[in-house]
Design a protein around this motif. Structure first.
Motif, PDB file in Angstrom:
ATOM      1  N   ARG A  64       0.853  -1.188   0.000  1.00 50.15           N
ATOM      2  CA  ARG A  64       0.000   0.000   0.000  1.00 50.15           C
ATOM      3  C   ARG A  64       0.890   1.239   0.000  1.00 50.15           C
ATOM      4  O   ARG A  64       2.033   1.182   0.446  1.00 50.15           O
ATOM      5  CB  ARG A  64      -0.892   0.061   1.256  1.00 50.15           C
ATOM      6  N   VAL A  84      -8.164   1.651   8.561  1.00 46.06           N
ATOM      7  CA  VAL A  84      -9.514   1.615   7.979  1.00 46.06           C
ATOM      8  C   VAL A  84     -10.161   0.291   8.411  1.00 46.06           C
ATOM      9  O   VAL A  84      -9.461  -0.705   8.608  1.00 46.06           O
ATOM     10  CB  VAL A  84      -9.520   1.764   6.433  1.00 46.06           C
ATOM     11  N   SER A 130      -7.015  11.533   6.913  1.00 46.34           N
ATOM     12  CA  SER A 130      -5.570  11.262   6.903  1.00 46.34           C
ATOM     13  C   SER A 130      -4.861  11.977   5.751  1.00 46.34           C
ATOM     14  O   SER A 130      -3.636  11.911   5.642  1.00 46.34           O
ATOM     15  CB  SER A 130      -5.310   9.754   6.839  1.00 46.34           C
ATOM     16  N   VAL A 133      -1.570  14.088   6.127  1.00 44.64           N
ATOM     17  CA  VAL A 133      -0.186  13.594   6.324  1.00 44.64           C
ATOM     18  C   VAL A 133       0.835  14.280   5.402  1.00 44.64           C
ATOM     19  O   VAL A 133       1.818  14.859   5.904  1.00 44.64           O
ATOM     20  CB  VAL A 133      -0.125  12.051   6.200  1.00 44.64           C
ATOM     21  N   ARG A 247      -5.137  11.739  -4.158  1.00 46.34           N
ATOM     22  CA  ARG A 247      -6.328  10.995  -3.739  1.00 46.34           C
ATOM     23  C   ARG A 247      -5.904   9.777  -2.935  1.00 46.34           C
ATOM     24  O   ARG A 247      -5.098   8.984  -3.424  1.00 46.34           O
ATOM     25  CB  ARG A 247      -7.133  10.564  -4.962  1.00 46.34           C
ATOM     26  N   PRO A 250      -8.286   3.483  -2.303  1.00 41.97           N
ATOM     27  CA  PRO A 250      -7.610   2.192  -2.116  1.00 41.97           C
ATOM     28  C   PRO A 250      -6.419   2.075  -3.060  1.00 41.97           C
ATOM     29  O   PRO A 250      -6.509   2.465  -4.212  1.00 41.97           O
ATOM     30  CB  PRO A 250      -8.698   1.179  -2.462  1.00 41.97           C
TER      31      PRO A 250
HETATM   32  C1  LIG Z   1      -0.656   8.111  -2.876  1.00 48.46           C
HETATM   33  C2  LIG Z   1      -1.357   7.572  -1.633  1.00 48.46           C
HETATM   34  C3  LIG Z   1      -0.907   7.971  -0.387  1.00 48.46           C
HETATM   35  C4  LIG Z   1      -1.555   7.489   0.764  1.00 48.46           C
HETATM   36  N1  LIG Z   1      -1.121   7.926   1.973  1.00 48.46           N
HETATM   37  C5  LIG Z   1      -1.736   7.505   3.118  1.00 48.46           C
HETATM   38  C6  LIG Z   1      -1.326   7.987   4.395  1.00 48.46           C
HETATM   39  O1  LIG Z   1      -0.417   8.806   4.529  1.00 48.46           O
HETATM   40  N2  LIG Z   1      -1.987   7.505   5.490  1.00 48.46           N
HETATM   41  C7  LIG Z   1      -3.019   6.603   5.387  1.00 48.46           C
HETATM   42  O2  LIG Z   1      -3.564   6.205   6.423  1.00 48.46           O
HETATM   43  N3  LIG Z   1      -3.430   6.136   4.167  1.00 48.46           N
HETATM   44  C8  LIG Z   1      -2.807   6.551   3.038  1.00 48.46           C
HETATM   45  N4  LIG Z   1      -3.203   6.064   1.812  1.00 48.46           N
HETATM   46  C9  LIG Z   1      -4.210   4.980   1.760  1.00 48.46           C
HETATM   47  C10 LIG Z   1      -3.489   3.614   1.903  1.00 48.46           C
HETATM   48  O3  LIG Z   1      -2.660   3.393   0.766  1.00 48.46           O
HETATM   49  C11 LIG Z   1      -4.440   2.420   1.990  1.00 48.46           C
HETATM   50  O4  LIG Z   1      -5.366   2.499   0.927  1.00 48.46           O
HETATM   51  C12 LIG Z   1      -5.182   2.335   3.305  1.00 48.46           C
HETATM   52  O5  LIG Z   1      -4.257   2.267   4.400  1.00 48.46           O
HETATM   53  C13 LIG Z   1      -6.076   1.077   3.348  1.00 48.46           C
HETATM   54  O6  LIG Z   1      -5.294  -0.061   3.132  1.00 48.46           O
HETATM   55  P1  LIG Z   1      -5.681  -1.461   3.842  1.00 48.46           P
HETATM   56  O7  LIG Z   1      -4.802  -2.518   3.287  1.00 48.46           O
HETATM   57  O8  LIG Z   1      -5.673  -1.263   5.315  1.00 48.46           O
HETATM   58  O9  LIG Z   1      -7.188  -1.653   3.419  1.00 48.46           O
HETATM   59  P2  LIG Z   1      -7.733  -2.766   2.368  1.00 48.46           P
HETATM   60  O10 LIG Z   1      -7.558  -4.110   2.965  1.00 48.46           O
HETATM   61  O11 LIG Z   1      -7.104  -2.490   1.038  1.00 48.46           O
HETATM   62  O12 LIG Z   1      -9.265  -2.359   2.295  1.00 48.46           O
HETATM   63  C14 LIG Z   1     -10.150  -2.607   3.395  1.00 48.46           C
HETATM   64  C15 LIG Z   1     -11.455  -1.865   3.185  1.00 48.46           C
HETATM   65  O13 LIG Z   1     -11.199  -0.443   3.282  1.00 48.46           O
HETATM   66  C16 LIG Z   1     -11.510   0.223   2.071  1.00 48.46           C
HETATM   67  N5  LIG Z   1     -10.429   1.186   1.859  1.00 48.46           N
HETATM   68  C17 LIG Z   1      -9.227   0.937   1.311  1.00 48.46           C
HETATM   69  N6  LIG Z   1      -8.473   2.053   1.287  1.00 48.46           N
HETATM   70  C18 LIG Z   1      -9.224   3.002   1.857  1.00 48.46           C
HETATM   71  C19 LIG Z   1      -8.998   4.368   2.116  1.00 48.46           C
HETATM   72  N7  LIG Z   1      -7.849   4.984   1.770  1.00 48.46           N
HETATM   73  N8  LIG Z   1      -9.978   5.068   2.718  1.00 48.46           N
HETATM   74  C20 LIG Z   1     -11.138   4.462   3.073  1.00 48.46           C
HETATM   75  N9  LIG Z   1     -11.423   3.173   2.835  1.00 48.46           N
HETATM   76  C21 LIG Z   1     -10.472   2.461   2.231  1.00 48.46           C
HETATM   77  C22 LIG Z   1     -11.534  -0.845   1.012  1.00 48.46           C
HETATM   78  O14 LIG Z   1     -12.390  -0.491  -0.074  1.00 48.46           O
HETATM   79  C23 LIG Z   1     -12.050  -2.053   1.783  1.00 48.46           C
HETATM   80  O15 LIG Z   1     -13.446  -2.002   1.914  1.00 48.46           O
HETATM   81  C24 LIG Z   1      -2.618   6.560   0.651  1.00 48.46           C
HETATM   82  C25 LIG Z   1      -3.046   6.158  -0.630  1.00 48.46           C
HETATM   83  C26 LIG Z   1      -2.439   6.651  -1.744  1.00 48.46           C
HETATM   84  C27 LIG Z   1      -2.930   6.210  -3.103  1.00 48.46           C
END
Ligand SMILES: Cc1cc2nc3c(=O)[nH]c(=O)nc-3n(C[C@H](O)[C@H](O)[C@H](O)COP(=O)(O)OP(=O)(O)OC[C@H]3O[C@@H](n4cnc5c(N)ncnc54)[C@H](O)[C@@H]3O)c2cc1C
Length: 253
Positions: A64, A84, A130, A133, A247, A250
């Protein structure tokens, strides 16, 4: 020559490196900052992110993206992760990772959503959840180096969800060039004058910069939040070339 240098730089950024967890700091009930030691880290700019990869004992891998939360500092990097619900990677990083654990990181990634200290124009930062950040990395990078005036508008559900609250308040108190405005959508502190609600046109007019000042605008958070704010900024006359968005949808691979 230039081609070789570029391809060398790309190779560095595409390489997975072991990263050892040095510290895990709770920021809210569901978000933590992780300080990682990454040998031979090439350095980064405020606004860039890394990819973090976890490997299970059976070989299963999940990666991620996470924004870098602090300015470049040798071989140490900081990320702040919001758990999340049912999140595979965020759940592990916020809840289970222990000091001494090793993950892998790749990066830094991103060249457009960055702020460099030599940029002297006013800056508008707009964060949802978030999404604060990478904007915090910009605020921290500005400290003592640049006099560019910054305004942060930070939308959260409740006061308990404010990441970096104490540090932001302190920085805004001590630094006349930084203003910080919290907007609440579900619950607000006592005596908060603004009614609860999502960020709207009035908020950008009241707490942002007028378009005539030609600020560089950085907007980060969930995809619908970012798209709404970018549309409102355009409506207010901001030039689209000065609106940079990230953005946090996910990002699984
Ligand atoms: C360029 C970029 C930078 C990012 N920086 C940060 C950061 O600094 N801090 C941070 O906490 N996250 C950040 N994210 C989001 C992060 O990459 C993950 O998507 C997030 O932590 C969820 O991953 P997971 O494996 O825990 O969830 P998953 O197992 O992939 O998903 C679990 C459930 O949560 C939902 N979900 C997934 N991602 C998100 C989300 N972002 N918001 C709400 N619901 C979601 C899914 O649809 C699914 O239902 C960033 C994303 C991008 C593209």
């Amino acid at each position: 020559m230039a081609r070789a240098a570029i391809s060398g730089g790309l190779k560095v950024r595409r390489t997975w490196r072991p990263a050892v967890l040095l510290e895990r700091r709770p920021e809210t009930a569901s978000a933590s900052t992780l300080v990682l030691d990454v040998p031979e880290w090439p350095g980064h700019l405020a606004g860039q992110h890394v990819d973090v990869r976890l490997t299970a004992p059976d070989g299963y891998q999940a990666a991620r993206s996470y924004s870098l939360a602090a300015p470049s500092d040798g071989e140490q990097i900081e990320i702040t992760v919001q758990a999340v619900p049912d999140g595979e990677v965020s759940g592990y990083l916020v809840g289970d990772a222990r000091v001494g654990d090793t993950v892998e990181v790749r990066g830094p990634v991103g060249g457009w959503f960055v702020w460099k200290p030599e940029q002297s124009s006013p800056v508008l930062l707009v964060a949802g959840g978030s999404g604060v950040v990478p904007l915090m990395a910009m605020i921290r990078s500005r400290d003592g180096i640049s006099s560019a005036p910054f305004r942060l508008i930070y939308s959260v559900r409740t006061p308990e969800d404010r990441i970096y609250h104490d540090e932001l308040r302190q920085r805004a108190t001590e630094d006349g060039g930084l203003t910080v405005t919290f907007l609440y959508t579900r619950a607000a502190p006592e005596h908060e004058p603004r009614p609860l609600g999502r960020l709207g046109l009035d908020d950008l007019v009241s707490y942002g910069w007028p378009a005539e000042v030609e600020p560089t605008c950085y907007v980060c958070g969930p995809t619908p939040f970012v798209e709404t704010v970018a549309d409102l900024l355009i409506f207010l006359g901001h030039d689209s070339t000065r609106i940079r968005t990230e953005r946090f949808g996910p990002s699984g691979s």
